[in-house]
Structure formats: C-alpha cells, structure tokens
Design a protein around this motif. Sequence first.
Motif, PDB file in Angstrom:
ATOM      1  N   HIS A 411      48.409  27.406  48.378  1.00 36.31           N
ATOM      2  CA  HIS A 411      48.090  28.509  47.766  1.00 36.31           C
ATOM      3  C   HIS A 411      47.118  29.492  48.161  1.00 36.31           C
ATOM      4  O   HIS A 411      46.465  30.212  47.447  1.00 36.31           O
ATOM      5  CB  HIS A 411      47.685  28.314  46.120  1.00 36.31           C
ATOM      6  N   LEU A 412      47.245  29.558  49.470  1.00 41.35           N
ATOM      7  CA  LEU A 412      46.115  30.382  49.989  1.00 41.35           C
ATOM      8  C   LEU A 412      46.164  31.960  50.024  1.00 41.35           C
ATOM      9  O   LEU A 412      45.094  32.611  49.805  1.00 41.35           O
ATOM     10  CB  LEU A 412      46.095  30.258  51.715  1.00 41.35           C
ATOM     11  N   ARG A 413      47.394  32.375  49.859  1.00 39.58           N
ATOM     12  CA  ARG A 413      47.677  33.794  49.581  1.00 39.58           C
ATOM     13  C   ARG A 413      46.904  34.089  48.285  1.00 39.58           C
ATOM     14  O   ARG A 413      45.961  35.051  48.020  1.00 39.58           O
ATOM     15  CB  ARG A 413      49.091  34.261  49.285  1.00 39.58           C
ATOM     16  N   GLU A 414      47.193  33.322  47.174  1.00 44.91           N
ATOM     17  CA  GLU A 414      46.736  33.519  45.738  1.00 44.91           C
ATOM     18  C   GLU A 414      45.235  33.653  45.653  1.00 44.91           C
ATOM     19  O   GLU A 414      44.506  34.193  45.040  1.00 44.91           O
ATOM     20  CB  GLU A 414      47.366  32.589  44.514  1.00 44.91           C
ATOM     21  N   ILE A 415      44.703  32.386  46.560  1.00 43.86           N
ATOM     22  CA  ILE A 415      43.082  32.346  46.546  1.00 43.86           C
ATOM     23  C   ILE A 415      42.419  33.431  47.422  1.00 43.86           C
ATOM     24  O   ILE A 415      41.428  33.975  46.878  1.00 43.86           O
ATOM     25  CB  ILE A 415      42.908  30.923  47.211  1.00 43.86           C
ATOM     26  N   VAL A 416      42.963  33.827  48.336  1.00 45.92           N
ATOM     27  CA  VAL A 416      42.370  35.079  49.201  1.00 45.92           C
ATOM     28  C   VAL A 416      42.393  36.215  48.222  1.00 45.92           C
ATOM     29  O   VAL A 416      41.293  36.805  48.243  1.00 45.92           O
ATOM     30  CB  VAL A 416      43.218  35.271  50.553  1.00 45.92           C
ATOM     31  N   VAL A 417      43.401  36.504  47.567  1.00 47.09           N
ATOM     32  CA  VAL A 417      43.390  37.938  46.706  1.00 47.09           C
ATOM     33  C   VAL A 417      42.626  37.592  45.456  1.00 47.09           C
ATOM     34  O   VAL A 417      41.804  38.571  45.327  1.00 47.09           O
ATOM     35  CB  VAL A 417      44.850  38.012  46.279  1.00 47.09           C
ATOM     36  N   ALA A 441      45.239  48.860  45.074  1.00 39.81           N
ATOM     37  CA  ALA A 441      46.589  48.823  44.463  1.00 39.81           C
ATOM     38  C   ALA A 441      47.310  47.419  45.164  1.00 39.81           C
ATOM     39  O   ALA A 441      46.808  47.189  46.356  1.00 39.81           O
ATOM     40  CB  ALA A 441      47.455  49.963  45.515  1.00 39.81           C
ATOM     41  N   VAL A 442      47.700  46.643  44.095  1.00 36.20           N
ATOM     42  CA  VAL A 442      48.064  45.401  44.458  1.00 36.20           C
ATOM     43  C   VAL A 442      49.846  45.334  44.369  1.00 36.20           C
ATOM     44  O   VAL A 442      50.123  45.529  43.415  1.00 36.20           O
ATOM     45  CB  VAL A 442      47.625  44.366  43.359  1.00 36.20           C
ATOM     46  N   ASP A 443      50.214  45.192  45.615  1.00 36.15           N
ATOM     47  CA  ASP A 443      51.657  44.918  45.823  1.00 36.15           C
ATOM     48  C   ASP A 443      52.324  43.709  45.415  1.00 36.15           C
ATOM     49  O   ASP A 443      51.407  42.739  45.739  1.00 36.15           O
ATOM     50  CB  ASP A 443      52.280  45.511  47.267  1.00 36.15           C
ATOM     51  N   GLU A 444      53.433  43.609  44.875  1.00 32.01           N
ATOM     52  CA  GLU A 444      53.973  42.286  44.493  1.00 32.01           C
ATOM     53  C   GLU A 444      52.734  41.415  43.530  1.00 32.01           C
ATOM     54  O   GLU A 444      52.488  40.402  43.610  1.00 32.01           O
ATOM     55  CB  GLU A 444      54.156  41.273  45.679  1.00 32.01           C
TER      56      GLU A 444
END
Length: 572
Positions: A411-417, A441-444
Amino acid sequence: MIMMKIHPFSPERRTGHIFQVEGSFADVTFSAAHKLPRAHLGEHLGRGEVGEFVVIDVGSVAVFGRILRVGTPAGRAQDLVLESGRKVAVEGRIQLLSTLSLDGKVMRGIAKYPKVGDPVFAASSEAILAVIGSTPESSKAFLRLGRLSVDESIPVDVPLSRLFGRHLAVVGATGSGKSWTIGHLAESVAGLGGKMILIDATGEFRTLGHHARHLAFGSVKDEPPGTRAVGIPHHMMRETDRNAFLNPSAGSQLPKLREAVRTLRLVRAINDDSHREPLHDGLAVSGSLAKSGGSIATFQGAVQKYINAVEGTNSPYNFRALAEQVQLECIWPTGSRDQSSAFGGPNNNELGYVASLVSRINDLLQTPEIMNVIDPPDGVTNVIHEIESWLTDTSTHVLRISLKNLTFANHLREIVVNILGQTLLGWARQDKFRSSPVVVAVDEAHQFFDVTVGDEFANTHLNAFDAIAKEGRKYGLTVCVATQRPGDLPAGVLSQVGMTIVHRLADGRDRQRVEQAAAELDHSATKLLPGLVPGEAILMGVDFPVPVSVRIQKPITPPASDGPSYDTWKGA
C-alpha cells in the motif's frame, strides 16, 4: 460588479409561448420556432433544441431556463406533416433555473413564475453570460474553461473563487476528456500565476513540460528532462501510516513495534548527541539497543533526557535495524516496581508471536523499489523538502508529482499520498496558504480517499485528503478530485465539493453518486451525461448559478492518455 442593461425579449428571438406550468418546469409550444433563422446578428439562434437556453417574459423580469424535452403533442405524431406541408407545432418542457432582471442582476431561484400565454425567447449571448457569471466584469480573476456547447461563440469564463474556492471535482469515464480538462486547468493555473500540486497517478501529465516542475517517485524513466527523483523517508510516516505499511497484529505485534520504534529513536538521538553519556550496566547501543539484563533506571533516564526525540511524531530512526529491535523488545517483565532492577531475559514466546512481522520487515529490506523510496539513497531527495522549496518559488506555479513508477506493494502509493496530504493540511493549519491559496489536484482520486488497510482484527484508515475536503478550504488549501469512478469515492467527498465538471458517465452507479451530490437544480442536467461527446462536460454545483454544458478548451500540450496501439497486430 458592473451591471449592464440587457434586452432579452427581442421579437426576432421569439419561439413560442407557455401553455402549462408545473413546479419548477414549464411546458412550451414552439409555434414560431420554425420561422426563425439559424443565426441572428452573428449569433447562433436556437429553435427549440434540447439543451438550449431560453428566457420567458413574465413582466418585470425574465425567467431563465433550459429545454429538457421536445416532441409533438400527444396523439398528433401521425399528423406531423400534413398534405398541405404545414407542420404541427412542437412542444417542449423547460426547466426553470433562475431569474434575470433587465439591469443584468441574476438571482438563483424563481422570483416570479410564468403564466399561461407568456412568450418564450431564445436566450441571447448577453443573457447567458449574465446568468452564468461569465463576464470579465464579474471577477478580476477568472479562468476560461471553454465555450458553451449550444453556442460555441459564447465563452465560459469561471471566477477562480467559484472554481476552486470550495473544492472541485472532475469526473468522467475513460476517453471522455477528464484528463484533457485537468491538463487545461494546470496550464491555466500556471498562466494565472497560481499554485497547483498535481498528483499524477499514471504519468500521463508529463506532457506539461515547462508548465510545471516535475518530481517522480521510484524512477525518472520516461519522465521529462530535469525531473528530480524523490523519496519520502520512513520516519515521515505517522503510526497509522506505519501500521498500514507493516500490518502488525493488534494483540501482540503492534505493542512490540511501537516500543521498538521508540527505542530506535532514542538510539538515534544518543548517537547524534556529541555530548552523550553512553548507556551502561548491560545496555548496548549500536544500530539497535539490547535491553535484556540492563538497568531500567539507566534506560528511563535516557528516555527522559531525549524525550522530545523519543515521542516526536516524525523523529528519525534506523529502519534497517527495526526487525532486530522488535526481537530485542521480546523480554520477560521484571515483576518489580523498583527502578534499580534490571530488564528481564529473552522471551521465546513473544519471539514466536512477532516472527511474521520480523519476516515482513526483512522482506522489505530486500526490496529496492520500496527501500529506495522510504530510505532514499544519495541523489534522491525528500519530497517534503522539494514541496517546501516550490512553495516559496515564485517562478514555477505547477508542481507535478509522478507516481507512475511507484510500486503498489505494501500500500505504498496510498501511504505516500496520505503523508503528502497530512503534511499539506498541517501547513494549512499553520496559515501558510491563507494569503496564497494552493490547489491539490489528485488524479485517480478514488484510490486515495478513505482507504482502509488491514482486516477485521486490525485495520488502518488513510484519510488525510478526506480531512482536507472537510476543513482545508478555510485555510486556503483546496482539492481538485479527478476520477473516472465517482461511485468508488466515499459518499461524503462529493458533498464537500462546490463545483463539479462532469464528463460522459455511462455507468449507472457513477451517475447515481453524482446525482446524489448534485443540488436539486442540477438533477435534470445529469440526464444529459450519457450523450456528452469527448471533451464536453456539464459544469454544475452550488457555486454556479445554473448547470451548463461546456466544450472544454484543448490544452496546449494534451496529456499522454492514449491507450495502446494494435496497429502492429497482423493476421497469420
């Protein structure tokens, strides 16, 4: 705002008259529409078309509306063309949207309802511009979004306070033009001298080129020249982020992980102190700290001396020693309140409980695509420092952060964001953006809002951007939510949005979510969604007087959102 005298009731624009009124709808017979030319004074002239704007003369004011339906009177379809060639009058239904006075003032809602027999006119460009607030006099700062779909001679200039002031959502199915809109917004913000952070989940906005400063996680492969590789040190994770990353069980592993992090923070603080007093009486400090058999009093004294580092949310520590330290925390309790006593010896039972956690940590240490992000090597800078630098740089206005080469593992993407969102919200609460607002602006976006990681026994909520949607606006931090799956967003997110740009949506659940969040005035406009062409969108929301269909202006450098090419496939 400067008011202008308008003349909405030109005889050359009369199309018919009202024959029935029901709530916020009125039925019209287009008795004169077929007599009108296609254009008048160089403007397109609607003659009873779905989506067309009309004005109704109700006496002292005009009621502004949109045609929702057209057709022949019930039972008369077979008589549409008579032998003489005379056509049966077409009827239509108008949604009543707002009230327009002759001095150019507009009021959302209906001040005076039409009566049977009141004349209906095709709306002129000056009437439409007055209603949608798309005149230069209406705001010193506005963004040209595009042109009106029903009449492309009419520009749609949206005041920035309406567009970004209460958050913005851009939604649409694949291929509908959502990315096109985000690209145009980013270029416009750059041209206006604003500040936008664009979190690019797929890398398609790399085409922004010189319009943005580019940062990339994981790798700069396929990124524009000058892109900087960035990471986010593991100690920037809060405990909730760390739990989502390592997924410790709540009963036995989480307490040991928590204590191991505190101990490693202490070790780092001691080693960073040039005037330190080395721990003694059995406490060994190297990369980790072995408590077994050591003095509790000595340890507690060190904790108190470096308490700020030990308890600091983002205090640094050595992640590569974490697996070992978790095992070193597995010791027997002393059973004594006497602080002169020593820590107990190794506890094999607890070592068994933490074995799976230790294995997960060791696996991470052997995964370069993860460690290069959370423990950045030389040449990879801290993304937080890069954002701080960009915020004070008046020469660049868009900061693009690419996640294209960032792994999905752990879940590194979600954690980084989530960390980025927490950091920005923390700065906003310190009033860093009140005088110079920032749009994120948050894409996806459906991947990053209200993410729950774990299982029914131990789970973690990553909700930094949900918090920004709820409270960021008052601090000058607003979010632009971009997604092709609004149905996957939490129910409360779209309700926090002041304006929505809706491209074509074919999925019923996605349309339903948009309709649930839309104001009552906008419900009828959502019926047009399946028929929108690529690049066309409906602009609606509480901060916009009436929903309008807009052809979005093409960005100077369109995003790289084309799908794969199958031209190379050949038959046998």
